[in-house]
Motif scaffolding. Sequence first.
Motif, short mmCIF file in Angstrom:
data_model
loop_
_atom_site.label_atom_id
_atom_site.label_comp_id
_atom_site.label_asym_id
_atom_site.label_seq_id
_atom_site.Cartn_x
_atom_site.Cartn_y
_atom_site.Cartn_z
N ALA A 1 42.83 18.01 17.24
CA ALA A 1 41.77 18.94 17.63
C ALA A 1 40.58 18.18 18.23
CB ALA A 1 41.33 19.76 16.42
N LYS A 2 40.27 17.02 17.67
CA LYS A 2 39.18 16.21 18.22
C LYS A 2 39.58 15.61 19.57
CE LYS A 2 37.18 15.01 13.73
NZ LYS A 2 36.84 13.91 12.78
N MET A 3 40.84 15.22 19.70
CA MET A 3 41.32 14.65 20.96
C MET A 3 41.25 15.70 22.08
SD MET A 3 42.58 12.11 22.69
CE MET A 3 43.42 10.89 21.67
N LYS A 4 41.46 16.96 21.74
CA LYS A 4 41.51 18.03 22.75
C LYS A 4 40.17 18.31 23.43
CE LYS A 4 43.81 21.77 21.56
NZ LYS A 4 44.37 22.84 20.70
N ILE A 5 39.10 17.71 22.94
CA ILE A 5 37.80 17.96 23.56
C ILE A 5 37.58 17.09 24.80
CG2 ILE A 5 36.82 18.57 21.32
CD1 ILE A 5 35.24 15.89 21.44
N HIS A 6 38.47 16.10 25.04
CA HIS A 6 38.16 15.14 26.11
C HIS A 6 38.12 15.74 27.51
CE1 HIS A 6 42.61 14.61 26.60
NE2 HIS A 6 42.29 14.26 27.84
N ILE B 1 40.95 7.38 16.36
CA ILE B 1 41.89 8.37 16.90
C ILE B 1 42.53 7.83 18.17
CG2 ILE B 1 42.09 10.68 17.89
CD1 ILE B 1 39.79 11.55 16.08
N LEU B 2 41.71 7.27 19.02
CA LEU B 2 42.19 6.83 20.33
C LEU B 2 43.23 5.71 20.19
CD1 LEU B 2 41.48 7.66 23.24
CD2 LEU B 2 39.92 5.72 23.32
N ARG B 3 43.05 4.84 19.20
CA ARG B 3 43.93 3.68 19.07
C ARG B 3 44.98 3.85 17.97
NH1 ARG B 3 39.92 -1.57 19.89
NH2 ARG B 3 39.07 -0.91 21.91
N LYS B 4 45.09 5.04 17.45
CA LYS B 4 46.08 5.26 16.38
C LYS B 4 47.48 5.13 16.95
CE LYS B 4 47.41 8.46 12.71
NZ LYS B 4 47.11 9.75 12.03
N ALA B 5 48.30 4.30 16.31
CA ALA B 5 49.65 4.03 16.82
C ALA B 5 50.61 5.17 16.53
CB ALA B 5 50.18 2.73 16.21
N GLY B 6 50.40 5.90 15.45
CA GLY B 6 51.33 6.95 15.07
C GLY B 6 50.90 8.32 15.57
N LYS B 7 51.58 9.34 15.08
CA LYS B 7 51.29 10.71 15.48
C LYS B 7 49.96 11.17 14.89
CE LYS B 7 53.30 15.36 15.45
NZ LYS B 7 54.44 16.19 15.01
N LEU B 8 49.20 11.92 15.67
CA LEU B 8 47.90 12.41 15.22
C LEU B 8 48.08 13.59 14.27
CD1 LEU B 8 45.86 12.45 18.58
CD2 LEU B 8 45.92 10.65 16.84
N ASP C 1 41.51 2.14 25.08
CA ASP C 1 42.79 2.70 24.65
C ASP C 1 43.91 1.73 25.05
OD1 ASP C 1 44.82 4.26 23.81
OD2 ASP C 1 44.48 5.92 25.20
N HIS C 2 44.03 0.65 24.27
CA HIS C 2 44.95 -0.43 24.64
C HIS C 2 46.41 0.05 24.65
CE1 HIS C 2 46.46 -4.49 25.10
NE2 HIS C 2 47.27 -4.28 24.09
N TYR C 3 46.73 1.03 23.85
CA TYR C 3 48.13 1.49 23.77
C TYR C 3 48.59 2.17 25.06
CZ TYR C 3 47.75 0.53 18.77
OH TYR C 3 47.57 -0.07 17.56
N ARG D 1 55.16 3.04 24.33
CA ARG D 1 54.13 3.22 23.33
C ARG D 1 54.51 2.35 22.12
NH1 ARG D 1 52.17 5.13 27.13
NH2 ARG D 1 51.14 7.15 27.43
N PRO D 2 53.55 2.05 21.25
CA PRO D 2 53.87 1.20 20.09
C PRO D 2 54.96 1.81 19.21
CG PRO D 2 51.50 1.39 20.39
CD PRO D 2 52.12 2.37 21.32
#
Length: 578
Positions: free
Chosen positions: A391-396, A378-385, A329-331, A458-459
């Motif tokens: 919903a996929k991010m919320k499983i972490h 998803i993890l490296r997406k620069a903009g808004k999810l 997650d470089h961002y 953030r970017p």
Amino acid sequence: MSRERIVGLSGPVMGIHLELVGTLTIGRSRESNLLINDPLVSRKHAMLQQTPNGTILRDLGSGNGTYVGQRRVIEYKLSPGDIITIGPAQLRFEVIEKEDSSKVSPDDSVVFEAGEDSTVTAAEASNVYETFFKSSVPSATVDQLREAQSRLEAVYKAAQIISHERNIAKLLRRIMDELFDLVPAHNGVILLKDEKSGTLKWEHVKTGSGQDKVMISSSIVRRAFENREAVLTHNAAKDDRFLAGASIIAHNITSAMCVPLEHFEETLGVIYVDTRGTSHAFHRSDLELMVALARAAAIAIRNAQYLRKVEKGYHDTLVVLANTIEMRDHYTIGHTWRVTHFAVEIGRKLGWTEEKLRECEMGGILHDVGKIAIDDAILRKAGKLTDEEFAKMKIHPERGARMMQDEEFLTPLIPYALYHHERWDGKGYPFGLAGQDIPIEGRVIAVADTYDAMTSNRPYRKGLDPEVAVQEIIKGSGTQFDPACVEALVECHRDGSILQILQNYFEREQGSIVCPFCSTYVLMPPGTKAGDVIICSVCHRRIRVQFSNEAFFGELLPETDVSLLGGKPPERPTRADN
């Protein structure tokens, strides 16, 4: 470098001198670091805790209160000379300016006097050890028998005390304190073998002679270490077993003992003690006591060394996992380390013990480990999810908990990962817990996590000014966040203890560079030049300063110890002059 201690002035603690290292608990419980067995004292009465901003005295909900002077206190920052009253006991808080522990340069505190091997004779330590436990002769008097019993009891008590300590620095201090209670020493040094070089390095010094430096004979030390012998001299300046150098005479060393620290067939180091100006201060019985204590000390030291290796391996494994997330997650590079620091400082304000803070460090490092299960897109997406991506991010959090649930030593860290996205008002995830139902570990990380998210770049946006971010978090107190955790963060912000952790705190300062690992701006000390090595105050990586194209930048060096709590904390840099 100054040290701190408390001195007993009255009551059951009269005469004690106890140096502060981290946290010291006081109470009637036998688990307390300072036991005061009196009905006016609660089982867990008070605690002294060293912090970057001074030593804090905290009352732990005692029945009869904790006082500084005539004032009853709940939490109080101590100043040198403050008198603490707990039940019938009075203690004075002192700051000792001259360092006599193991954290100063050897050139400043310990000096070796040269000597030839042939000038030293001594008894084999194992023989001395055996004579200590031999029965008294049949004609021994009652007083001799009582003395023998007293010596055995003293060594047994000292061995019991040191056997319960697992922290190596505290252990060495306890060993020397117990030894000073057994023999009439003025100075003492513990030297341990360096595992890589095999040479002796001093690890702890105790001095009561008022000397700036402790002079020890290399002949005595070498003989004790290499030949596993117990050495006793009644006058180092006159004894024909030693070459009495000018420095020994000048330092008035008149009696000295040195014994090996033997663990089975290995010699771990030596313990050395001496007196100044008192000839024939030590006797054969003192040497026997010292050898007996050294046997127990060697076992405790080896156990502490093994434990330190295990803990370092455990810590390094967690760091590898955290770095895996950071690299994916470089961002948000550096996020894990800053959140960990923020959480530890919040925990300090909440009064957490050093053991709990070490757990918090580990929990902070792994709070986002579940992101390993999230797709890179998803993890490296620069903009808004999108809603689906979020919903996929919320499983972490749940994924992180599952990764740790089958390993016993990771189980205590699960709450830091599983609950850090819950909200005080119950509108968080993954379970919608509310208020006190959310484990405190998750509540602390939630505040730390949000504070870093607001203040970091953030970017798609610039980080907020820290003051603005704090005000936003205050607005969320009682809804999104636990009010107590918010208050602790505000205290950290106000007293400056977390400012240097912020990603951009030193961005506009002349003489700052970006850490190549965690992207935090690091302030170079005045006079720094190309080739110098500095330490990042956030990830603790070593950075070699380079200069090219009229600008300084950092080169990452191989990783060493990245613990936030182990050993000496990094010095807080001062702002450079513009």
